[in-house]
Design an enzyme around this catalytic site. Structure first.
Site, PDB file in Angstrom:
ATOM      1  N   ARG A  21       0.812  -1.226   0.000  1.00  0.00           N
ATOM      2  CA  ARG A  21       0.000   0.000   0.000  1.00  0.00           C
ATOM      3  C   ARG A  21       0.839   1.267   0.000  1.00  0.00           C
ATOM      4  O   ARG A  21       0.365   2.342  -0.352  1.00  0.00           O
ATOM      5  CB  ARG A  21      -0.910   0.018   1.222  1.00  0.00           C
ATOM      6  CG  ARG A  21      -1.858  -1.160   1.312  1.00  0.00           C
ATOM      7  CD  ARG A  21      -2.496  -1.212   2.699  1.00  0.00           C
ATOM      8  NE  ARG A  21      -1.467  -1.379   3.743  1.00  0.00           N
ATOM      9  CZ  ARG A  21      -1.686  -1.207   5.045  1.00  0.00           C
ATOM     10  NH1 ARG A  21      -2.886  -0.843   5.458  1.00  0.00           N
ATOM     11  NH2 ARG A  21      -0.712  -1.397   5.914  1.00  0.00           N
ATOM     12  N   GLU A  26       6.929   7.127  11.860  1.00  0.00           N
ATOM     13  CA  GLU A  26       6.684   8.159  12.862  1.00  0.00           C
ATOM     14  C   GLU A  26       7.814   9.174  12.748  1.00  0.00           C
ATOM     15  O   GLU A  26       8.966   8.846  13.038  1.00  0.00           O
ATOM     16  CB  GLU A  26       6.648   7.549  14.267  1.00  0.00           C
ATOM     17  CG  GLU A  26       5.524   6.555  14.471  1.00  0.00           C
ATOM     18  CD  GLU A  26       5.611   5.850  15.823  1.00  0.00           C
ATOM     19  OE1 GLU A  26       6.706   5.845  16.420  1.00  0.00           O
ATOM     20  OE2 GLU A  26       4.577   5.311  16.267  1.00  0.00           O
ATOM     21  N   HIS A  60      19.326  31.041   9.190  1.00  0.00           N
ATOM     22  CA  HIS A  60      18.378  31.748  10.035  1.00  0.00           C
ATOM     23  C   HIS A  60      18.519  31.339  11.505  1.00  0.00           C
ATOM     24  O   HIS A  60      18.862  30.195  11.805  1.00  0.00           O
ATOM     25  CB  HIS A  60      16.949  31.470   9.569  1.00  0.00           C
ATOM     26  CG  HIS A  60      16.694  31.902   8.153  1.00  0.00           C
ATOM     27  ND1 HIS A  60      15.782  31.274   7.343  1.00  0.00           N
ATOM     28  CD2 HIS A  60      17.238  32.903   7.402  1.00  0.00           C
ATOM     29  CE1 HIS A  60      15.762  31.862   6.161  1.00  0.00           C
ATOM     30  NE2 HIS A  60      16.637  32.855   6.175  1.00  0.00           N
ATOM     31  N   LYS A  70      14.008  23.914  16.307  1.00  0.00           N
ATOM     32  CA  LYS A  70      13.340  23.401  15.111  1.00  0.00           C
ATOM     33  C   LYS A  70      13.564  21.896  14.974  1.00  0.00           C
ATOM     34  O   LYS A  70      14.652  21.398  15.256  1.00  0.00           O
ATOM     35  CB  LYS A  70      13.869  24.102  13.861  1.00  0.00           C
ATOM     36  CG  LYS A  70      13.618  25.592  13.830  1.00  0.00           C
ATOM     37  CD  LYS A  70      14.254  26.238  12.602  1.00  0.00           C
ATOM     38  CE  LYS A  70      14.019  27.739  12.575  1.00  0.00           C
ATOM     39  NZ  LYS A  70      14.687  28.392  11.426  1.00  0.00           N
ATOM     40  N   TYR A 130       8.732  21.750   9.193  1.00  0.00           N
ATOM     41  CA  TYR A 130       9.444  21.786  10.466  1.00  0.00           C
ATOM     42  C   TYR A 130       8.556  22.331  11.570  1.00  0.00           C
ATOM     43  O   TYR A 130       7.739  23.216  11.365  1.00  0.00           O
ATOM     44  CB  TYR A 130      10.756  22.556  10.367  1.00  0.00           C
ATOM     45  CG  TYR A 130      10.748  23.885   9.663  1.00  0.00           C
ATOM     46  CD1 TYR A 130      10.785  25.071  10.389  1.00  0.00           C
ATOM     47  CD2 TYR A 130      10.751  23.959   8.279  1.00  0.00           C
ATOM     48  CE1 TYR A 130      10.821  26.300   9.751  1.00  0.00           C
ATOM     49  CE2 TYR A 130      10.790  25.186   7.624  1.00  0.00           C
ATOM     50  CZ  TYR A 130      10.820  26.354   8.369  1.00  0.00           C
ATOM     51  OH  TYR A 130      10.851  27.565   7.728  1.00  0.00           O
ATOM     52  N   GLU A 141      14.218  37.794  14.756  1.00  0.00           N
ATOM     53  CA  GLU A 141      14.784  36.935  13.722  1.00  0.00           C
ATOM     54  C   GLU A 141      16.003  37.590  13.069  1.00  0.00           C
ATOM     55  O   GLU A 141      15.985  38.782  12.745  1.00  0.00           O
ATOM     56  CB  GLU A 141      13.731  36.636  12.651  1.00  0.00           C
ATOM     57  CG  GLU A 141      12.478  35.960  13.184  1.00  0.00           C
ATOM     58  CD  GLU A 141      12.732  34.553  13.678  1.00  0.00           C
ATOM     59  OE1 GLU A 141      13.592  33.862  13.086  1.00  0.00           O
ATOM     60  OE2 GLU A 141      12.076  34.146  14.652  1.00  0.00           O
ATOM     61  N   ASP A 167      18.409  37.111   2.366  1.00  0.00           N
ATOM     62  CA  ASP A 167      19.498  36.197   2.709  1.00  0.00           C
ATOM     63  C   ASP A 167      20.799  36.597   2.028  1.00  0.00           C
ATOM     64  O   ASP A 167      21.885  36.462   2.600  1.00  0.00           O
ATOM     65  CB  ASP A 167      19.131  34.765   2.324  1.00  0.00           C
ATOM     66  CG  ASP A 167      18.076  34.170   3.244  1.00  0.00           C
ATOM     67  OD1 ASP A 167      17.832  34.739   4.321  1.00  0.00           O
ATOM     68  OD2 ASP A 167      17.476  33.130   2.881  1.00  0.00           O
TER      69      ASP A 167
END
Length: 205
Positions: A21, A26, A60, A70, A130, A141, A167
């Protein structure tokens, strides 16, 4: 999960179950995460980005505290995901490690607060998702130029980097340090230690 050479970063290669299938795995499990890192992970935001081949995003990071941890994976295509130690005073300051994330191995990369993050898409329509411990906050930031020659990140030579204007105009690591924009190892370590005993499911920060 296994720790990388940069303290505060782990890579997880999940077990993938395959049958006629399709596949199942996980990609995040609180119990496993807590058992490996000793920390809880409170989900504040989940992001998804799709990139054309050669797109380079990062480096970042967010001001600490509270920073932004993250937990990253690639659900379609492939990316070269990079963690950079930008914490002043860290034994591994200025070093980086790269991990290929793709839709075959389903590896995940965890970066704790204070570490820099960047990735390059190796295929068209590479999709990265994420989990974030804190919501996006523009005033907290910051960025480092991912092509900083002093860092010397080994991006694939067969790809032409495609960067956003933001960036591309980001300071080098040395410039960011000179401007006082980098988190310190002491602050990050103290904040991370405050989360060590957090039970599974408890919000961070």
């Amino acid at each position: 999960m296994r720790p990388l050479g940069i303290e505060g970063a782990w890579v997880d290669t999940p077990r993938v179950f395959t049958d006629g299938r399709g596949r199942f795995h996980e990609w995040f499990k609180g119990e496993t995460f807590h058992g490996s890192t000793g920390q809880g992970f409170g989900l504040a935001q989940a992001n998804c980005s799709r990139s054309v081949r050669g797109t380079l995003r990062g480096i970042h990071y967010a001001a600490v505290p509270p920073g932004q941890a993250k937990y990253v994976t690639c659900v379609s295509g492939a990316v070269l995901d990079v963690v950079v130690d930008i914490r002043t005073g860290s034994p591994s300051f200025g070093t980086w490690e790269a991990v290929r994330l793709d839709d075959t191995t389903h590896r995940c990369l965890y970066l704790s607060e204070g570490l820099g993050h960047a990735f390059m898409a190796l295929e068209n329509n590479s999709t990265v998702v994420y989990l974030c411990s804190q919501p996006y906050a523009p005033r907290r930031e910051y960025g480092i130029n991912p092509l900083d020659p002093a860092l010397g990140i080994a991006w694939p030579e067969d790809l032409v980097p495609l960067l956003s204007d933001k960036d591309a105009m980001a300071p080098t690591l040395v410039e960011a340090e000179r401007q006082g924009l980098l988190p310190s190892y002491g602050e990050c370590d103290a904040y991370r230690r405050s989360l060590v005993t957090a039970p599974v499911g408890q919000p961070r920060g």
